[in-house]
Design an enzyme around this catalytic site. Structure first.
Site, mmCIF file in Angstrom:
data_model
loop_
_atom_site.group_PDB
_atom_site.id
_atom_site.type_symbol
_atom_site.label_atom_id
_atom_site.label_comp_id
_atom_site.label_asym_id
_atom_site.label_seq_id
_atom_site.Cartn_x
_atom_site.Cartn_y
_atom_site.Cartn_z
ATOM 1 N N LYS A 13 0.826 -1.214 0.000
ATOM 2 C CA LYS A 13 0.000 0.000 0.000
ATOM 3 C C LYS A 13 0.864 1.270 0.000
ATOM 4 C CE LYS A 13 -2.276 -0.929 3.866
ATOM 5 N NZ LYS A 13 -1.770 -2.262 4.284
ATOM 6 N N ARG A 88 -9.722 1.532 8.628
ATOM 7 C CA ARG A 88 -9.334 0.163 8.982
ATOM 8 C C ARG A 88 -10.414 -0.551 9.774
ATOM 9 N NH1 ARG A 88 -3.436 0.887 8.815
ATOM 10 N NH2 ARG A 88 -2.352 -1.091 8.993
ATOM 11 N N ARG A 127 11.365 -7.020 4.514
ATOM 12 C CA ARG A 127 11.461 -5.640 4.041
ATOM 13 C C ARG A 127 12.479 -4.795 4.802
ATOM 14 N NH1 ARG A 127 5.298 -3.316 4.844
ATOM 15 N NH2 ARG A 127 5.159 -3.400 7.102
ATOM 16 N N ARG A 131 10.825 -1.836 11.561
ATOM 17 C CA ARG A 131 9.616 -1.486 12.309
ATOM 18 C C ARG A 131 9.413 -2.439 13.479
ATOM 19 N NH1 ARG A 131 4.668 -0.209 8.288
ATOM 20 N NH2 ARG A 131 3.605 -1.146 10.067
ATOM 21 N N ARG A 142 -1.318 -8.943 13.172
ATOM 22 C CA ARG A 142 -1.819 -7.883 12.276
ATOM 23 C C ARG A 142 -2.675 -8.476 11.167
ATOM 24 N NH1 ARG A 142 3.646 -5.432 10.931
ATOM 25 N NH2 ARG A 142 2.571 -4.223 9.338
#
Ligand code: AMP
Length: 192
Positions: A13, A88, A127, A131, A142
């Site tokens: 996204k 969300r 990635r 984080r 999540r």
């Protein structure tokens, strides 16, 4: 042009929202980014927000709505925006819809990036953005939160005929081309 880019964590996204923002010259609004910067800058609600994000849970709706409403009041969003990570939950979607209606605006499209779950987990773990919520355990949570709380948002917009499903597997350029194609079509059907 008002776009929502939607999909599970790791669907791309943020990456695609940045491309859309550049191509169509509209600001990119990422609720996750705004929260992360509130934490970095030690803003009043930073600690509280961090406690939700770190567990991979959602920040409560009233905090999210308050922040989004204040943000969207800025002049730079007047001509449109691409939103990433919002709404969300169904209550957020409803509140956003009321907000749009009160301004006499409508959504151009909600683009859903479709990616199989195994690939999502692999992408997030690889990635390397550092984080705090990108660990296997939190990613799994999540994804569960996405299925239970976020996915129902799709039904809400499906009823309004705004949903465009995009195959989210492939190179960044390929996916972006798919998005552009859909957006051109959605723009033809939208005037506000
Ligand atoms: P993201 O950068 O979009 O992956 O968001 C990172 C985290 O920020 C999420 O896992 C949530 O904890 C929080 N967050 C971002 N946007 C929202 C939202 N619209 N509603 C609730 N929590 C959010």
């Amino acid at each position: 042009m008002r776009i929502i880019i939607f999909g599970p964590p790791g669907a791309g996204k943020g990456t695609q929202a940045k491309r859309i923002s550049r191509e169509y010259n509209i600001p990119h609004l990422s609720t996750g980014e705004i929260f992360r910067s509130a934490i970095r800058e030690d803003m009043p609600l930073g600690e509280k927000i961090k406690s939700y994000i770190d567990k991979g849970n959602l920040v409560p709706d009233h905090i999210v709505m308050n922040m989004v409403e204040r943000e969207l009041d800025k002049e730079k969003y007047e001509k449109g925006y691409v939103m990433d990570g919002f709404p969300r939950t169904v209550p957020q979607a409803e509140a956003f819809n009321t907000l749009l209606e009160s301004k006499g605006r409508s959504l151009t499209a909600l683009l859903v990036l479709m990616v199989p779950e195994e690939e999502l987990i692999e992408r997030i773990l690889n990635r390397g953005e550092g984080r705090s919520d990108d660990t296997l355990e939190r990613v799994k949570n999540r994804l569960a939160v996405y299925r239970e709380e976020t996915k129902p948002v799709l039904d809400y917009f499906q009823d309004k005929n705004k949903v465009e499903k995009i195959n989210g597997v492939g190179s960044i350029d390929l996916i972006f081309n798919r998005i552009k194609e859909r957006l051109e079509r959605a723009l033809e059907n939208n005037t506000t």
